[in-house]
Every structure is written in structure tokens, then in C-alpha cells.
Design an enzyme around this catalytic site. Structure first.
Site, mmCIF file in Angstrom:
data_model
loop_
_atom_site.group_PDB
_atom_site.id
_atom_site.type_symbol
_atom_site.label_atom_id
_atom_site.label_comp_id
_atom_site.label_asym_id
_atom_site.label_seq_id
_atom_site.Cartn_x
_atom_site.Cartn_y
_atom_site.Cartn_z
ATOM 1 N N ASP A 528 0.861 -1.185 0.000
ATOM 2 C CA ASP A 528 0.000 0.000 0.000
ATOM 3 C C ASP A 528 0.897 1.235 0.000
ATOM 4 O O ASP A 528 2.107 1.133 0.184
ATOM 5 C CB ASP A 528 -0.869 -0.088 1.275
ATOM 6 C CG ASP A 528 -1.937 0.970 1.352
ATOM 7 O OD1 ASP A 528 -2.256 1.578 0.313
ATOM 8 O OD2 ASP A 528 -2.469 1.182 2.461
ATOM 9 N N GLU A 531 2.789 5.040 -3.929
ATOM 10 C CA GLU A 531 2.817 6.013 -5.045
ATOM 11 C C GLU A 531 4.164 6.714 -5.169
ATOM 12 O O GLU A 531 4.530 7.020 -6.309
ATOM 13 C CB GLU A 531 1.693 7.038 -4.861
ATOM 14 C CG GLU A 531 0.302 6.445 -4.962
ATOM 15 C CD GLU A 531 -0.083 5.534 -3.784
ATOM 16 O OE1 GLU A 531 0.450 5.770 -2.686
ATOM 17 O OE2 GLU A 531 -0.874 4.617 -3.974
ATOM 18 N N ASP A 604 -9.018 4.035 -2.303
ATOM 19 C CA ASP A 604 -9.954 4.390 -1.229
ATOM 20 C C ASP A 604 -11.250 4.992 -1.760
ATOM 21 O O ASP A 604 -11.463 6.214 -1.704
ATOM 22 C CB ASP A 604 -9.276 5.374 -0.266
ATOM 23 C CG ASP A 604 -8.081 4.734 0.420
ATOM 24 O OD1 ASP A 604 -7.945 3.501 0.342
ATOM 25 O OD2 ASP A 604 -7.285 5.479 1.020
HETATM 26 C C1 NOJ Z 1 -4.694 3.278 2.564
HETATM 27 C C2 NOJ Z 1 -5.257 2.131 1.778
HETATM 28 O O1 NOJ Z 1 -5.743 2.556 0.546
HETATM 29 C C3 NOJ Z 1 -6.303 1.424 2.600
HETATM 30 O O2 NOJ Z 1 -6.823 0.360 1.867
HETATM 31 C C4 NOJ Z 1 -5.694 0.950 3.903
HETATM 32 O O3 NOJ Z 1 -6.678 0.343 4.686
HETATM 33 C C5 NOJ Z 1 -5.078 2.131 4.653
HETATM 34 N N1 NOJ Z 1 -4.124 2.793 3.806
HETATM 35 C C6 NOJ Z 1 -4.378 1.677 5.936
HETATM 36 O O4 NOJ Z 1 -3.336 0.825 5.650
#
Ligand code: NOJ
Length: 942
Positions: A528, A531, A604
Site C-alpha cells: 500500500d 505512489e 480508497d
Molecule cells: C490506505 C489504503 O488505501 C487502505 O486500503 C488501507 O486500509 C489504509 N491505507 C491503511 O493501511
């Protein structure tokens, strides 16, 4: 900055909700180079720093080594550019432009990372098959035509280069299909030696050497180096691709009177908090690939650049823009889609993909960057995730509840809270006292665990990863040479420099079982924030003037960083076993080539109907450009979905390649059983349907891994002439055999309008009712299910027994579902292998083809190379020798049949057939007594 949305609470950050902060992210005007090129394109006057009139130098055109080369002169600035067009197997043409004698080298592009076999792996067409013809015109300039082959339909392919101004056209049988610089937008900010520039009050503004955004200053030590070029698609009404944006499948116009967006589409991997819908704003991943589809053909371009890039799109009347050329050729094209690509740095490097069919474009692109890695079979099952499952007991209790409620699932996920203070590769020992025992329990029912692992490393001398990486110098550097520091989940963090092969290899080694405590072969990984996301950085990412290995600026490789994290993780998992096993790694950031390393998701999203609808646009767009293994967080990450929304989301999610429920830490728990009835039953049925169809899905993944064909497809991929479906996502295809129509509005009963293309029979997947296209039908849809149709002419394999996980289904018998058609051959395929190892690469797989004609179903081995009739093949076939076909169901039979003759190894026997003429004529052969691995036929007799 995201910081506004984040509280720093002792050991870490906590998100709290607020809508996207547009002002945190650049608009075209904030990225000066974007504005310069955009202005340039819309004015006749040359703006400061940009040059017009790029002309091919007299007598500079040559064809050597399957490469057309020429010099482009910018006489105003006395700069010569080097143009190279190389002709590649499959009909592709690569066009590269950069300064001939730069004061210092430009970054040569991400080919090393993105192309499947690097730069050296590209295969040129032999010189003997290429010819150059040059013709002089009255103005003293020439035009050059290179004939270099033909396409899959036998049409000739030629490339034509004009000298003044320079432009390139790719022609199919003399019809232009792709054009470069026919609009004259081509422009370079030529590299300049800073020392030779006069200071202040001079023609080059000192501002060009640095750039401010909010409180940030990008020092831009190499000065301006951007470029732009127009790429046109003559005859095209619809263009697709260039993810990742929360925008429509058919891309919207960003220029012209009736433009739909004011800003260009932006490609710059960013962590956009609570991203908005219907905008060209950049998101987590970038794939600079655009496809154009019209009734006549599909073509595409891969614009290989990993720096910040903007793309303008406009529609044009071709007769106005490329008039002379069109008149000469009598070009029939009335319309065109024009695009303008603008990048901050690197070289201009464009691969032209001539099609002519969509499937040709997919394989042309796959020949460059590779295909989707064949996934572990479990990973196409259902994934249960949330931020966070609290502790070991929570994990095991959720695991148990799936069994209590009879819902199959394959993987449970742990988010950042499972670690010791966001130190990846560690566990919070109080919450997870025995992770190995936990994984072993999951393993009893064939289930797996996924842990999150981000690229930021907590800055902490007592944390072995931080200590060793610091000592070895593996972190990204500031431009003064010190280790770059920023904030992310753990607070002060450093970022591994994955462009440093040694550092990347070192990270891979950390996945070995002896280093990663508490890991077992049952543990897989989620990358995660890659980017990379930096909470206190410009646009929530890293400074562009940071330095990577070999002094490469972050600006040059920004969009590939996430892919390199994904790659190192994927390789780490592959290598942790003595006999390498296929990895499973999910990544949020991606670039062209990421498909080789695993799955991605759309980030998200929010628990609302609009995000549900948008997920299909995003998933289809990515599938068109090779990112096949993708899905959206089921239920929406932010917020609490209503039970109806969550039910509809599952019903759609089962038809996206990556199928995972996920939720933000502040949301209410929403495991399916918490919803109560009738939702629980509907969700259970939806998930079970996914599992029934796993043989079909796995076969689609295999075929994607071989040819690059998308797993889920816009309608036009299968029905290329059906113009009314060119821009819709209200229905889409899973493989070539199924059409799915998501329900994206509230209500227990919703009417869906479905467009059935002409001369084809379709079957309601649930009732079996047949429909003859063309037809537009209103389908009333209860909460029970969303509309799904099978395409006549398909044979779809299923496994009908419900089990707790995909692993437990591995020796179950198959049902073959035949959907009859009088319009086309009735066919289907089935692929199976051990689901885990790489044996399939040595022939350890079964690939069957089924054909139904003259009321007879034939099963035969699908084509395989001789070399793959190997020991692995024999061993695998033996291991599956008892797997039966337990049922053959034929839908759409007008006649009734009473028995079937089974022929196998020259021996015939009879079995009973039952037919019902209710709905659309269904005949069933129960237990025909044939094996899935063998050749046989089943003939229906009246
Ligand atoms: C951002 C991610 O996109 C999300 O899926 C994750 O739960 C949170 N970071 C925490 O790790």
C-alpha cells in the site's frame, strides 16, 4: 496536504473523513510545463522557451537496421533532435525523439522496468522485409514512405514521414490510422546548461529553474526539460485507457467548445484522500496507453514515460485539421480524436499499435510489457479485509463465522495495525501472540492470510530493517545526498530506493521464512502507499528533486516507483520457497508492466452508489490496458453502506477480477452475517456463484496470461460493430461468454435496460430464457440478483458443489453449460493446473477445448506445443485422472432428445438425457461418465 485529514496520535496517524482537498493537488496551471504546452497548442505564437517549426534536416533520412532515422532541426534555437522510428514484430512502430547532442543526458525512460525483456528484448522486423521510398515535392522537401508489412487482415502497413513540418502517419492500406505531430503541437524545452545561462534579468526567467507549489519549492537542478506531442486517431469517435482516473470508460474531451472537462487527464501516481468522481485528476496508478475503437478498427499507443504527464483530448472534423493530406489520399475519415501528450521530463517515446482488431492491440501491447502473471488459484476467490482485524481471536472468529454461515472465502487480510508500531515485517505480539498457529488454523480449510507491507520504513535505530537499510545506504536521498525523511503511518520514515537493484534484492530477501518472523507459506502480501504516499510531501508524495540510485531524479521515475515495490515483493515471495511458488501481491500504485507482479485495486473509494457505478468504468479501463487483475473495495472504503448497497456491491464485485471486501478503520463492521436477512442470503448466493464459476475465471486468467486479452471487457471488444455499446458500462462482458449488468441505484426492484447486439442469441443466466438480438430489453431486477446473460455459442465450465474455499474444490467434478446458437460455432475452453507452482510453464497443465455441433459435444485437448507434452504434463494429467464431468446442460435446444451416445477410445455406450421445453429448451445429460482430462464425444439422439 493529507495532514489536514490526519491526526498524529503517539505511535501513528489516524485518518478522519473530509472530502477531497482539490487544492492539495496541482492543476495544469500549477505545473508550469503543462500550461506552456497547452498554451502553445492553442496559440500560433511561440511562447517563451518553446519553439515552433520543427523540420526534418535535408538528406538526414536513412533506413538502417530496421530503423528509420532523421534529424529534426529547430533552427530558431539551433538545436537538432534525433528521431528514430523502429519497426517491430507484430506491426508495432516505436518512435523516439530526443536532443542529438544534449549538454547532459536525458533520462532514457522506464523501458528497463516496463518492457518485459528490457530494451534489448524488443524484436525488430528483419531489414529485408522493410523498404523506403522517398518522393520530392515542389517545395524541395521530401516525403518518405516505409512499407514494413501487413496486419492480421492482410492490409498493408506503411509509415509515412513528412519533412516540413515533421509529422508521422501510420497507414493501413493508404488510410491513416495513427498520426504524430500532424497538428504541430510537438515541442521540446531543450536541455540547457545552467552554468551557461545568464543570471536574472535575461531571456530565460530564473523561475524556470525552480518551481513553487504551495509551500514547496522544486529546485529543478536540470532546468526545464519538458516536451509535448500530438497523437491523432483519424476516424475515431471513442478513445479509452490512460488509467488511473475516476472517469468514464469512453474518455471525455478536455479541449474544444463542447469539452467535458477543463483540465487535461493527469498521469502522476498520487494518494488522493477521498477521491472525487468524474474528474481527470490523477490517482494511484498510471498506464500511459490509449486505445481508439471505431467500427472499422481498433488501434492504440503506448507512450512510454514515467514522469508527470498530462493528456488533452478533443474531437475534430478531420477535413479541417489534416486537410491537404486527406485530400491527396481521398481519405474517408470525417472525424478524428486528437490528443496532446505533455511530459515533464524523459524522452519522447511512443509505440504505435496498429490493430486492426482489439485482440490484435492487446497482444501488440502484451508483446512489449508482458501479460498478467497467472495468479495463484486461491487469489481469484473471495478476500475478506478490513482495517483492521483486531487480533488473532478476531481473525479466527471471522474465519469460523464464514463456516457457520456457509459462505466460501479464501483469504483474510491484516492491515497496518497488526505490526509492532507500523514496523513492517514485525507483529504486534500482544495482539498476535502466535501468528504461525493462526496461519495453520486458516490452512486447515485451505485459507490464506495477507499482511500489509508498505515502502516507508519507520526511522528507528532499534528496528532492524531501518538500521540495516540506513547502513547499506538503501534509502532514497535528498538532493544534498542525505537520506530522505518524511511522514507516513509510523511517523518519521525513510523510503527504500527500489531503483537500486541491490536494495530491491535485499528487500526481497526479507521475505525468507527465517527473516520474516511468524511468516509461513500461507502468508501473502499487500503493498500500500507506494505512489509513494508521503503525508507531509508536495501533493502527498515525494519531492521531485529527490535522488535515486545513479543520481536519477525522482521526477523521472515517479510513476514506476510503485511498480518496483510490487516487483521486489513479488520476487521475495517467489524466492522464499526452495521450489519457487507463484506469489500473490496486491499493489495500490502501478504502471505499465505491473501486471507481471500481481493484482491492483482502485484505492480508497466511498460507500455510495456513485462509487459503485464508477468501479466498473475503472476496472474496464484498466483491463483494456493490460491491468487485468483489478477490483474495487467491496462496500466502499469510507463510510457505511446501506444493506442494499452492500448487497448490490457484492453482486457486482463477484464479476470483477479481484474480489475483496475492505473498509476503513472508522466504519462499522460489515461482514455479511451482520446484515441479517434477506441480505445475508443474497450475498451468500453471490459469493457462491463466484466460486461455481471459478473454472471459467481461472481459464480467463490463463488466456489473459497467454495473449493479453482482458478478463472483463467492454461490449465492443466482443461486438466491435455495435456502435450503441461503445461508451456504456451499464453492461459489460466477463470473457466472451457472459454479460453482466450491474445495479447501481437504490431500491429492491430496479429496471435495467439491456442492449443485446444483433444476430446473436442470449440466455438469461438465471432463468434460461432466450433473447434474440438486436433487442433493447427492460429487465426488472429484484434484490436477489443482478442481470447476467450468457452469450449463445459459449460453453462455460462450472463446479457446482459448495465448499469452504477454492482449495477444497480442487478435485470436484465439472458441469459443462452449453449455450446453443445457430449463428456461430459453439465453443468453450477449460484450463486447470495445480494452482500454485510454476509446473504449468513446463507443461504441467490441462487445457481442454469443447465444441458442440450437430447435437454432439466433443472434448479434445486444446493446442499445446510439443515441448509441453512433458513429464510435468503426464504427472499432472495423472493427478487429475479421476475428475469427472458430472453433468452436461444444453440450453436453447429446439428438439427433444431421449438418450446420448458416449464415444470414448472407440467404445460407444448409451446414457439417458432429459429435456424440458420450458423456457428455452434445456437438455441435461446427468453423469455421462466421462473424465475431464480425456477425449470423448457425447451425441444427443432424438
Ligand atoms: C490506505 C489504503 O488505501 C487502505 O486500503 C488501507 O486500509 C489504509 N491505507 C491503511 O493501511
Amino acid at each position: 496536504m493529507l495532514l489536514r485529514n490526519v491526526l498524529f496520535l503517539g505511535v501513528g496517524f489516524v485518518y478522519f473523513a473530509s472530502p477531497v482537498k482539490n487544492e492539495d493537488f496541482k492543476k495544469c496551471k500549477d505545473s508550469k510545463f503543462c500550461l506552456l504546452h497547452r498554451d502553445y497548442a492553442s496559440s500560433t505564437k511561440s511562447p517563451n522557451n518553446l519553439q515552433t517549426n520543427y523540420i526534418i534536416a535535408k538528406d538526414s533520412v536513412n533506413l538502417i537496421n530496421s530503423e528509420l532515422s532523421a534529424h529534426i532541426i529547430n533552427s530558431a534555437q539551433n538545436v537538432t533532435l534525433d528521431l528514430k522510428a523502429s519497426f517491430l514484430e507484430g506491426g508495432l512502430v516505436r518512435v523516439r525523439v530526443q536532443e542529438l547532442n544534449p549538454p547532459f543526458p536525458r533520462f532514457q525512460g522506464p523501458g528497463k522496468y516496463s518492457l518485459k525483456n528490457g530494451e534489448e528484448g524488443l524484436k525488430k522486423i528483419p531489414e529485408t522485409k522493410i523498404s523506403l521510398k522517398s518522393v520530392s515535392s515542389q517545395d524541395g522537401y521530401k516525403s518518405h514512405t516505409v512499407a514494413y508489412g501487413s496486419n492480421s487482415k492482410g492490409a498493408s502497413l506503411t509509415l509515412s514521414l513528412s519533412e516540413n513540418p515533421w509529422s508521422i502517419r501510420l497507414l493501413e492500406n493508404d488510410t491513416p490510422i495513427l498520426e504524430l505531430n500532424t497538428l504541430g503541437y510537438f515541442n521540446f524545452e531543450h536541455l540547457q546548461d545552467k552554468k551557461s545561462q545568464p543570471q536574472e534579468s535575461n531571456s530565460t526567467s530564473p523561475l524556470d529553474w525552480s518551481e513553487n507549489f504551495k509551500s514547496w519549492t522544486d529546485t529543478r537542478p536540470k532546468g526545464p526539460q519538458s516536451f509535448g506531442v500530438d497523437i491523432s486517431f483519424p476516424g475515431s469517435t471513442n478513445v479509452y485507457g490512460i488509467p488511473e482516473h475516476a472517469s468514464s470508460l469512453s474518455l471525455k474531451t478536455t479541449k474544444g467548445e463542447n469539452r467535458m472537462y477543463d483540465e487535461p487527464y493527469r498521469l502522476y501516481n498520487l494518494d488522493v484522500f477521498e477521491f472525487a468522481l468524474d474528474t481527470p485528476m490523477a490517482l494511484y496508478g498510471s498506464v500511459p496507453v490509449m486505445l481508439s475503437h471505431s467500427k472499422d478498427r481498433t488501434v492504440g499507443v503506448f507512450y512510454m514515460n514515467s514522469a508527470e504527464t498530462w493528456v488533452d483530448i478533443s474531437k475534430a472534423d478531420v477535413s479541417k485539421v489534416a486537410n491537404i493530406y486527406n485530400q491527396i489520399l481521398g481519405n474517408q475519415n470525417k472525424v478524428a480524436t486528437n490528443t496532446h501528450w505533455i511530459s515533464e521530463s524523459g524522452v519522447m517515446d511512443v509505440f504505435l499499435m496498429p490493430g486492426p482488431t482489439a485482440k490484435d492491440v492487446f497482444s501488440q501491447y502484451a508483446s512489449l510489457v508482458g501479460t498478467t502473471q497467472l495468479p495463484r488459484e486461491f487469489s481469484i476467490g473471495y478476500h475478506q479485509c478490513r482495517w483492521n482485524y483486531l487480533d488473532q481471536n478476531d481473525v479466527l472468529s471471522v474465519n469460523n463465522m464464514f463456516d457457520v454461515h456457509g459462505i466460501p472465502y479464501d483469504v483474510i487480510w491484516l492491515d497496518i495495525e497488526h505490526t509492532d508500531g507500523k514496523r513492517y515485517f514485525t507483529w504486534d505480539n500482544a495482539k498476535f501472540p502466535d501468528p504461525i498457529e493462526m496461519q495453520n488454523t486458516l490452512d486447515h480449510s485451505g485459507r490464506k492470510l495477507v499482511n500489509v507491507l508498505d515502502p516507508h520504513i519507520k526511522h528507528d535505530d532499534n528496528y532492524y530493517i531501518s538500521k540495516q537499510a540506513t547502513e547499506k545506504g538503501y534509502f532514497v536521498k535528498r538532493n544534498d545526498g542525505s537520506d530522505y525523511k518524511g511522514w507516513c503511518w509510523p511517523g518519521d520514515s525513510n523510503w527504500i530506493d527500489y531503483t537500486n537493484e541491490e536494495a530491491s534484492e535485499w528487500v526481497s530477501q526479507q521475505f525468507s521464512y527465517d527473516r520474516y518472523n511468524g511468516s509461513t507459506p500461507n502468508l501473502f502480501i499487500w503493498n500500500d502507499m507506494n505512489e509513494p504516499s508521503v503525508f507531509n510531501g508536495p501533493e502527498i508524495t515525494m519531492e521531485k528533486d529527490n535522488l535515486h540510485f545513479g543520481g536519477v531524479e525522482h521526477r523521472d521515475i515517479h510513476n514506476v516507483y510503485g511498480m518496483l515495490v510490487h516487483k521486489a515483493t513479488s520476487e521475495g515471495l517467489r524466492k522464499r520457497d526452495k521450489i519457487p511458488m507463484r506469489p500473490f501481491v496486491l499493489s495500490r500504485a502501478f504502471f505499465s508492466g505491473s501486471q507481471r507482479y500481481g493484482a491492483v485495486w482502485t484505492g480508497d473509494n466511498a460507500a455510495d452508489w456513485e462509487h459503485l457505478a464508477s468501479s466498473t468504468d475503472m476496472v474496464l479501463t484498466n483491463n483494456l490496458v493490460g491491468m487485468h487483475f483489478i477490483g474495487a473495495d467491496i462496500g466502499g472504503f469510507f463510510g457505511n453502506p446501506s444493506p442494499t448497497l452492500l448487497t448490490r456491491w457484492y453482486q457486482l464485485g463477484i464479476w470483477h477480477p479481484f474480489f475483496r471486501a475492505h473498509a476503513h478503520i472508522d466504519t462499522k463492521r460489515r461482514e455479511p452475517w451482520l446484515l441479517g436477512e434477506p441480505y445475508l442470503t443474497h450475498i451468500r448466493e453471490a459469493i457462491k456463484l463466484r466460486y461455481k464459476l471459478l473454472p471459467y475465471w481461472y481459464t480467463l486468467f490463463y488466456e489473459a496470461s497467454k495473449t493479453g486479452i482482458p478478463i472483463v471487457r467492454p461490449m465492443w471488444v466482443e461486438f466491435p460493430e455495435n456502435t450503441s455499446t461503445f461508451d456504456i458500462t451499464s453492461q459489460f462482458m466477463v470473457g466472451s461468454g457472459l454479460i453482466v449488468a450491474p445495479v447501481t441505484t437504490e431500491g429492491d426492484s430496479v429496471t435495467q435496460v439491456i442492449k443485446f447486439p444483433k444476430e446473436q442469441i442470449f440466455f438469461d443466466f438465471f432463468t434460461g430464457e432466450s433473447i434474440l438480438g438486436p433487442e433493447t430489453k427492460d429487465i426488472p431486477t429484484l434484490l436477489r440478483e443482478i442481470p447476467v446473460f450468457a452469450v449463445g455459442g459459449s460453453i462455460i465450465p462450472t463446479r457446482e458443489r459448495s465448499r469452504r474455499s477454492s482449495h477444497l474444490m480442487r478435485n470436484d467434478p465439472y458441469t459443462l453449460n452449453i449455450y446453443a446458437s445457430s449463428f456461430k460455432e459453439i465453443k468453450g475452453t477449460l484450463y486447470l493446473d495445480d494452482g500454485n507452482s510454476y509446473d504449468y510453464t513446463n507443461g504441467g497443465y490441462i487445457y481442454r477445448e469443447f465444441v458442440f455441433k450437430n447435437a454432439t459435444l466433443y472434448s479434445k485437448e486444446a493446442e499445446r506445443p510439443e515441448s509441453e507434452k512433458s513429464a510435468e504434463y503426464i504427472a499432472f494429467k495423472k493427478s487429475k485422472k479421476n475428475i469427472r464431468v458430472e453433468r452436461v446442460v444444453v440450453k436453447g435446444m429446439r428438439n427433444s432428445f431421449t438418450k446420448a451416445i458416449i464415444s470414448e477410445n472407440g467404445v460407444n455406450r448409451e446414457v439417458e438425457v432429459t429435456c424440458t421445453q420450458k423456457i428455452s429448451g434445456v437438455c441435461t445429460v446427468r453423469d455421462p461418465g466421462v473424465l475431464i482430462t480425456e477425449d470423448w464425444s457425447i451425441r444427443l439422439i432424438q
